[in-house]
Design a protein around this motif. Sequence first.
Motif, mmCIF file in Angstrom:
data_model
loop_
_atom_site.group_PDB
_atom_site.id
_atom_site.type_symbol
_atom_site.label_atom_id
_atom_site.label_comp_id
_atom_site.label_asym_id
_atom_site.label_seq_id
_atom_site.Cartn_x
_atom_site.Cartn_y
_atom_site.Cartn_z
ATOM 1 N N ASP A 323 0.796 -1.203 0.123
ATOM 2 C CA ASP A 323 0.123 0.188 -0.029
ATOM 3 C C ASP A 323 1.026 1.422 0.061
ATOM 4 O O ASP A 323 2.068 1.145 0.581
ATOM 5 N N GLU A 324 0.305 2.264 -0.712
ATOM 6 C CA GLU A 324 1.131 3.418 -0.629
ATOM 7 C C GLU A 324 0.760 4.604 0.586
ATOM 8 O O GLU A 324 1.515 5.271 1.004
ATOM 9 N N GLU A 325 -0.547 4.279 1.202
ATOM 10 C CA GLU A 325 -0.724 5.228 2.334
ATOM 11 C C GLU A 325 -1.605 4.379 3.398
ATOM 12 O O GLU A 325 -2.355 3.619 2.925
ATOM 13 N N VAL A 326 -1.134 4.290 4.376
ATOM 14 C CA VAL A 326 -1.762 3.781 5.619
ATOM 15 C C VAL A 326 -1.731 4.736 6.737
ATOM 16 O O VAL A 326 -0.639 4.982 7.663
ATOM 17 N N ILE A 327 -2.800 5.433 7.255
ATOM 18 C CA ILE A 327 -3.019 6.424 8.266
ATOM 19 C C ILE A 327 -2.888 5.583 9.526
ATOM 20 O O ILE A 327 -4.025 4.850 9.740
ATOM 21 N N THR A 328 -2.296 6.013 10.653
ATOM 22 C CA THR A 328 -2.280 5.217 11.891
ATOM 23 C C THR A 328 -1.877 6.303 12.995
ATOM 24 O O THR A 328 -0.887 7.177 12.645
ATOM 25 N N TYR A 329 -2.282 5.988 14.018
ATOM 26 C CA TYR A 329 -1.853 6.780 15.205
ATOM 27 C C TYR A 329 -0.175 6.391 15.862
ATOM 28 O O TYR A 329 -0.153 5.470 16.336
ATOM 29 N N CYS A 330 0.907 7.125 15.491
ATOM 30 C CA CYS A 330 2.076 6.690 15.965
ATOM 31 C C CYS A 330 2.925 7.831 16.118
ATOM 32 O O CYS A 330 2.631 9.130 15.678
ATOM 33 N N ASP A 331 4.255 7.642 16.709
ATOM 34 C CA ASP A 331 5.216 8.506 16.970
ATOM 35 C C ASP A 331 6.389 8.430 15.933
ATOM 36 O O ASP A 331 6.991 7.303 15.667
ATOM 37 N N SER A 332 6.169 9.412 14.768
ATOM 38 C CA SER A 332 7.126 9.244 13.652
ATOM 39 C C SER A 332 8.287 9.135 13.953
ATOM 40 O O SER A 332 9.171 8.310 13.594
ATOM 41 N N ASP A 333 8.803 9.852 15.064
ATOM 42 C CA ASP A 333 10.500 9.994 15.658
ATOM 43 C C ASP A 333 10.662 8.631 15.900
ATOM 44 O O ASP A 333 11.795 8.005 15.532
ATOM 45 N N LYS A 334 9.917 7.676 16.534
ATOM 46 C CA LYS A 334 10.371 6.484 17.158
ATOM 47 C C LYS A 334 10.155 5.419 16.121
ATOM 48 O O LYS A 334 10.931 4.508 16.062
ATOM 49 N N ILE A 335 9.337 5.562 15.073
ATOM 50 C CA ILE A 335 9.209 4.606 13.850
ATOM 51 C C ILE A 335 10.311 4.768 13.237
ATOM 52 O O ILE A 335 10.900 3.602 12.841
ATOM 53 N N GLU A 336 11.022 5.895 13.053
ATOM 54 C CA GLU A 336 12.097 6.140 12.282
ATOM 55 C C GLU A 336 13.191 5.369 13.050
ATOM 56 O O GLU A 336 14.283 4.818 12.475
ATOM 57 N N ARG A 337 13.364 5.614 14.288
ATOM 58 C CA ARG A 337 14.387 5.146 15.107
ATOM 59 C C ARG A 337 14.402 3.464 15.153
ATOM 60 O O ARG A 337 15.518 2.893 14.908
ATOM 61 N N ILE A 338 13.277 2.943 15.377
ATOM 62 C CA ILE A 338 13.278 1.532 14.766
ATOM 63 C C ILE A 338 13.732 1.276 13.711
ATOM 64 O O ILE A 338 14.704 0.187 13.561
ATOM 65 N N MET A 339 13.477 1.838 12.562
ATOM 66 C CA MET A 339 13.794 1.237 11.364
ATOM 67 C C MET A 339 15.479 1.326 11.109
ATOM 68 O O MET A 339 15.997 0.849 10.333
ATOM 69 N N LEU A 340 15.809 2.721 11.621
ATOM 70 C CA LEU A 340 17.393 3.220 11.655
ATOM 71 C C LEU A 340 17.866 2.035 12.269
ATOM 72 O O LEU A 340 19.218 1.393 11.748
ATOM 73 N N ASN A 341 17.579 1.522 13.359
ATOM 74 C CA ASN A 341 18.375 0.602 14.250
ATOM 75 C C ASN A 341 18.512 -0.724 13.261
ATOM 76 O O ASN A 341 19.479 -1.304 13.211
ATOM 77 N N LEU A 342 17.278 -1.066 13.089
ATOM 78 C CA LEU A 342 17.185 -2.424 12.171
ATOM 79 C C LEU A 342 18.041 -2.429 10.877
ATOM 80 O O LEU A 342 18.777 -3.386 10.622
ATOM 81 N N LEU A 343 17.940 -1.082 10.151
ATOM 82 C CA LEU A 343 19.060 -1.190 8.890
ATOM 83 C C LEU A 343 20.296 -0.857 9.020
ATOM 84 O O LEU A 343 21.069 -1.575 8.379
ATOM 85 N N SER A 344 20.549 -0.279 10.461
ATOM 86 C CA SER A 344 21.981 -0.300 10.762
ATOM 87 C C SER A 344 22.746 -1.724 11.085
ATOM 88 O O SER A 344 23.898 -1.951 10.644
ATOM 89 N N ASN A 345 21.787 -2.527 11.746
ATOM 90 C CA ASN A 345 22.486 -3.714 12.029
ATOM 91 C C ASN A 345 22.332 -4.590 10.847
ATOM 92 O O ASN A 345 23.419 -5.678 10.463
ATOM 93 N N ALA A 346 21.443 -4.536 9.977
ATOM 94 C CA ALA A 346 21.501 -5.358 8.740
ATOM 95 C C ALA A 346 22.904 -5.091 7.852
ATOM 96 O O ALA A 346 23.430 -5.672 7.195
ATOM 97 N N ILE A 347 23.197 -3.578 7.733
ATOM 98 C CA ILE A 347 24.347 -3.103 7.007
ATOM 99 C C ILE A 347 25.603 -3.798 7.796
ATOM 100 O O ILE A 347 26.579 -3.998 7.115
#
Length: 473
Positions: A323-347
């Motif tokens: 999907d291109e758009e899914v609106i949900t109630y979340c903390d955007s900074d924390k979602i970015e933090r989650i993704m950055l940590n997982l991506l840095s581990n993957a790299i």
Amino acid sequence: MNCIKLKEEIPNLYTLDYNEMDELAYSGNYEINLYNKFIGLIGLSYKKGNAPKFNTDEQIKDLCNEIAIIIKNIKLSNDIVIESKKRMYTERELEQYLNVAVDLIAIIGKDGYFKKISPNWSRVLGYTQEELLSVPVEYIVHPKDIQKNTYLQEKTTNIIRCRHKDGNYIYFEWNNKYISEEEVCITTAKNITKNLDIEAEKRSLEEAMKIEVVKNEFFSNISHEFRTPINIILGTTQVINKNIEKNNIEVDDFIKYNRYIKQNSYRLLRLVNNLIDISKIDTGMYELKCSNNNIISIIEDITLSVADYTKNNNISLIFDTSDEEVITYCDSDKIERIMLNLLSNAIKYTPESGIIKVEINTNEKEVTVSVKDSGKGISKDKLNKIFDRFVQADNLTFIKGESSGIGLSLVKNLVEMHGGKIMVKSEINKGSEFIFSIPIKLGIKNNYALNDNDRKNNYVEICNIEFSDIYNI
């Protein structure tokens, strides 16, 4: 019955006056038998002139039968008396045994009621013997343990919880032996509550010792993490000062030294941020700043922002979403933090020419994100510990500067604070896949801390901080 009528056939069973035998007209011996078992003998004789006019053999035989029954009844009565005395003696022995037995002993009927109990039941559970004998055994057994406590099985051994009169439960090692002939169950119960408490305390102490060891390792590692960038910063500033004193500093050198200082400052900032966030989570002071956001856009933007880092190692980065758009109630900074940590581990774990794939799937209830790499993988014995505090995947060793071991623990906490869950799949030399899901819901408040442009402008800075221990700026 056998009878002997001739005097010459009379057996010599007792002394007779043979002078008187000439006066006998009849002499007979009759056996007393019961169920073909010889019991005794009756002798009958008549003098001449006194013999009965009719044959009395049948009457004598009936008499012998009656005598046999009387004798048998007397013997049975004696046997019953003896057996009763034995039973009374056995019951007294049982009573004495129940009184002195350390374990709790009972006889339970087929109806589930106590028939006999040792005094220890009252001493341990607080009820009187009359109270225990008046209620079913299930009355004192914990509801979840009732199924274990089956009396009609030939033999059972279980850990059963029984309710004390004060409402607390006591743990028993409960053994049942069913006697089918008597339709009763012999039960022995041993109070193991103290043993279990000791075992629980022992496990708690062992766990505390393990945690203490891990904490010591953590503080040792974290001190190294702080000391290394600090030493680099101090060393670099000393070189700069010496060159300034000698008026011998070039612009290119100054830019290089400044880059060293900046990168190691990022490393310190990353460590401090993680420590502060973990401390806030532990004390319950960490709060999410949620708003209604397009979570697909947040994940896509932060993923594409690390493309330059993956290119440096010749790693292919693939992004795919249903999907291109899914609106949900979340903390955007924390979602970015989650993704950055997982991506840095993957790299970190993916070799050159490897692949990292980020995939998003959605349904009516949740968004599921997968970060999959083709790296070295994680052994099965460490998969269940990968999200534990202070634990690292690679045998607790230093991995490209990452030694604090709190990144994935922080990720797990952030996912769960959003009401989601996270898991990992991995095989050695085949790579790892981290999968987390966030529930889809809308919030009443919609206060954006940053608009999309402001957030994207911050990506360079937050990426530099997150990847400061992997790449040079």
